[in-house]
Design a protein around this motif. Sequence first.
Motif, PDB file in Angstrom:
ATOM      1  N   SER A  64      51.240  82.847 -12.942  1.00 13.56           N
ATOM      2  CA  SER A  64      52.302  82.094 -12.291  1.00 13.56           C
ATOM      3  C   SER A  64      51.714  81.192 -11.222  1.00 13.56           C
ATOM      4  N   THR A  65      52.508  80.210 -10.812  1.00 13.24           N
ATOM      5  CA  THR A  65      52.159  79.349  -9.688  1.00 13.24           C
ATOM      6  C   THR A  65      53.389  79.176  -8.807  1.00 13.24           C
ATOM      7  N   LEU A  66      53.178  78.750  -7.576  1.00 10.93           N
ATOM      8  CA  LEU A  66      54.285  78.493  -6.655  1.00 10.93           C
ATOM      9  C   LEU A  66      54.682  77.027  -6.666  1.00 10.93           C
ATOM     10  N   THR A  67      55.956  76.797  -6.414  1.00 13.64           N
ATOM     11  CA  THR A  67      56.477  75.443  -6.226  1.00 13.64           C
ATOM     12  C   THR A  67      57.473  75.472  -5.078  1.00 13.64           C
ATOM     13  N   ALA A  68      57.636  74.334  -4.432  1.00 15.72           N
ATOM     14  CA  ALA A  68      58.641  74.209  -3.376  1.00 15.72           C
ATOM     15  C   ALA A  68      59.991  73.818  -3.968  1.00 15.72           C
ATOM     16  N   ARG A  69      60.023  73.515  -5.257  1.00 16.57           N
ATOM     17  CA  ARG A  69      61.274  73.114  -5.908  1.00 16.57           C
ATOM     18  C   ARG A  69      62.102  74.344  -6.270  1.00 16.57           C
ATOM     19  N   GLU A  70      63.390  74.131  -6.378  1.00 16.63           N
ATOM     20  CA  GLU A  70      64.300  75.224  -6.752  1.00 16.63           C
ATOM     21  C   GLU A  70      64.374  75.413  -8.257  1.00 16.63           C
ATOM     22  N   THR A  71      64.108  74.357  -9.006  1.00 14.79           N
ATOM     23  CA  THR A  71      64.232  74.420 -10.463  1.00 14.79           C
ATOM     24  C   THR A  71      62.885  74.128 -11.114  1.00 14.79           C
ATOM     25  N   LEU A  72      62.764  74.500 -12.356  1.00 14.30           N
ATOM     26  CA  LEU A  72      61.538  74.256 -13.106  1.00 14.30           C
ATOM     27  C   LEU A  72      61.630  72.906 -13.808  1.00 14.30           C
ATOM     28  N   ASP A  73      60.573  72.134 -13.664  1.00 14.81           N
ATOM     29  CA  ASP A  73      60.449  70.875 -14.391  1.00 14.81           C
ATOM     30  C   ASP A  73      58.969  70.690 -14.702  1.00 14.81           C
ATOM     31  N   HIS A  74      58.632  69.573 -15.319  1.00 15.09           N
ATOM     32  CA  HIS A  74      57.242  69.382 -15.729  1.00 15.09           C
ATOM     33  C   HIS A  74      56.298  69.461 -14.530  1.00 15.09           C
ATOM     34  N   ASP A  75      56.653  68.815 -13.426  1.00 14.13           N
ATOM     35  CA  ASP A  75      55.785  68.817 -12.241  1.00 14.13           C
ATOM     36  C   ASP A  75      55.609  70.206 -11.653  1.00 14.13           C
ATOM     37  N   SER A  76      56.712  70.927 -11.514  1.00 10.09           N
ATOM     38  CA  SER A  76      56.623  72.261 -10.912  1.00 10.09           C
ATOM     39  C   SER A  76      55.865  73.232 -11.805  1.00 10.09           C
ATOM     40  N   MET A  77      55.795  72.934 -13.091  1.00  9.85           N
ATOM     41  CA  MET A  77      55.115  73.815 -14.032  1.00  9.85           C
ATOM     42  C   MET A  77      53.624  73.473 -14.199  1.00  9.85           C
ATOM     43  N   THR A  78      53.171  72.365 -13.613  1.00  6.71           N
ATOM     44  CA  THR A  78      51.783  71.956 -13.841  1.00  6.71           C
ATOM     45  C   THR A  78      50.934  71.947 -12.575  1.00  6.71           C
ATOM     46  N   THR A  79      51.530  72.261 -11.433  1.00  4.47           N
ATOM     47  CA  THR A  79      50.772  72.277 -10.177  1.00  4.47           C
ATOM     48  C   THR A  79      51.009  73.593  -9.450  1.00  4.47           C
ATOM     49  N   HIS A  80      50.236  73.818  -8.393  1.00  5.60           N
ATOM     50  CA  HIS A  80      50.434  74.990  -7.532  1.00  5.60           C
ATOM     51  C   HIS A  80      50.597  74.497  -6.108  1.00  5.60           C
ATOM     52  N   ASP A  81      51.769  74.756  -5.526  1.00  6.26           N
ATOM     53  CA  ASP A  81      52.050  74.385  -4.137  1.00  6.26           C
ATOM     54  C   ASP A  81      52.104  75.681  -3.346  1.00  6.26           C
ATOM     55  N   ALA A  82      51.011  75.992  -2.662  1.00 13.84           N
ATOM     56  CA  ALA A  82      50.891  77.273  -1.960  1.00 13.84           C
ATOM     57  C   ALA A  82      51.965  77.478  -0.898  1.00 13.84           C
ATOM     58  N   SER A  83      52.631  76.396  -0.466  1.00 15.21           N
ATOM     59  CA  SER A  83      53.687  76.525   0.542  1.00 15.21           C
ATOM     60  C   SER A  83      55.051  76.813  -0.083  1.00 15.21           C
ATOM     61  N   GLY A  84      55.125  76.776  -1.408  1.00 15.93           N
ATOM     62  CA  GLY A  84      56.402  76.987  -2.083  1.00 15.93           C
ATOM     63  C   GLY A  84      56.854  78.437  -2.056  1.00 15.93           C
ATOM     64  N   SER A  85      58.137  78.651  -2.343  1.00 12.39           N
ATOM     65  CA  SER A  85      58.674  80.020  -2.384  1.00 12.39           C
ATOM     66  C   SER A  85      59.319  80.355  -3.728  1.00 12.39           C
ATOM     67  N   THR A  86      59.221  79.434  -4.692  1.00 13.28           N
ATOM     68  CA  THR A  86      59.670  79.694  -6.056  1.00 13.28           C
ATOM     69  C   THR A  86      58.432  79.963  -6.905  1.00 13.28           C
ATOM     70  N   LEU A  87      58.396  81.132  -7.546  1.00 13.84           N
ATOM     71  CA  LEU A  87      57.265  81.495  -8.390  1.00 13.84           C
ATOM     72  C   LEU A  87      57.588  81.122  -9.835  1.00 13.84           C
ATOM     73  N   CYS A  88      56.812  80.181 -10.406  1.00 14.05           N
ATOM     74  CA  CYS A  88      56.984  79.747 -11.792  1.00 14.05           C
ATOM     75  C   CYS A  88      56.124  80.636 -12.673  1.00 14.05           C
ATOM     76  N   VAL A  89      56.748  81.452 -13.484  1.00 14.57           N
ATOM     77  CA  VAL A  89      56.004  82.325 -14.400  1.00 14.57           C
ATOM     78  C   VAL A  89      55.703  81.523 -15.652  1.00 14.57           C
ATOM     79  N   HIS A  90      54.413  81.300 -15.914  1.00 11.62           N
ATOM     80  CA  HIS A  90      54.008  80.473 -17.052  1.00 11.62           C
ATOM     81  C   HIS A  90      53.822  81.287 -18.319  1.00 11.62           C
ATOM     82  N   SER A  91      53.165  82.422 -18.200  1.00 12.75           N
ATOM     83  CA  SER A  91      52.831  83.210 -19.390  1.00 12.75           C
ATOM     84  C   SER A  91      52.986  84.698 -19.122  1.00 12.75           C
TER      85      SER A  91
END
Length: 171
Positions: A64-91
């Motif tokens: 998984s990676t973190l994003t500052a966005r509330e929803t998943l989109d291409h950008d939030s799924m391809t980067t890691h924003d260590a300041s984010g609080s939404t955890l995007c589970v990729h696999s």
Amino acid sequence: SSPYVYTACSSDDIADVYAIERASYPADEAASLESLTMRCAEANEFFMLCRCSSTNAILGYVCSTLTARETLDHDSMTTHDASGSTLCVHSVVVAPSWRSRGVGKALLGRYCDEWIFGDARLRQRVRVMRLLCKDNLIAFYQTYGGFTLDGESSVVHGAETWFDMHRRAEF
């Protein structure tokens, strides 16, 4: 004692992880070697391996990676924003030879309940976990991960329709 051992991914593990990824997803959906390497290096605390306790072989993993966005989109799924609080589970992946043996259930449960929300430091950082899945896996994520279905996703990835799911941190 458990037949499984859970560890963080290391750079030495990436070749084996990539082989499992390629064997588990269609070519237009599998993460690239570069993406997996980035997730291991930049979001290591969110990259958990499940190993066989007797052989140390990798049976599966969650990354998984973190994003500052509330929803998943291409950008939030391809980067890691260590300041984010939404955890995007990729696999959430189990090696083909270990499927239908309960590894996926154990892996997902351990990751959600102990690795993320059971760790006081990570629980303070992760407000919500989000993932995309196909229709046939909705019940799996609801039952073994405590996720809630949000509906059809706007994200296009490969040929099939994806569904958004989430699990909020419990405070």
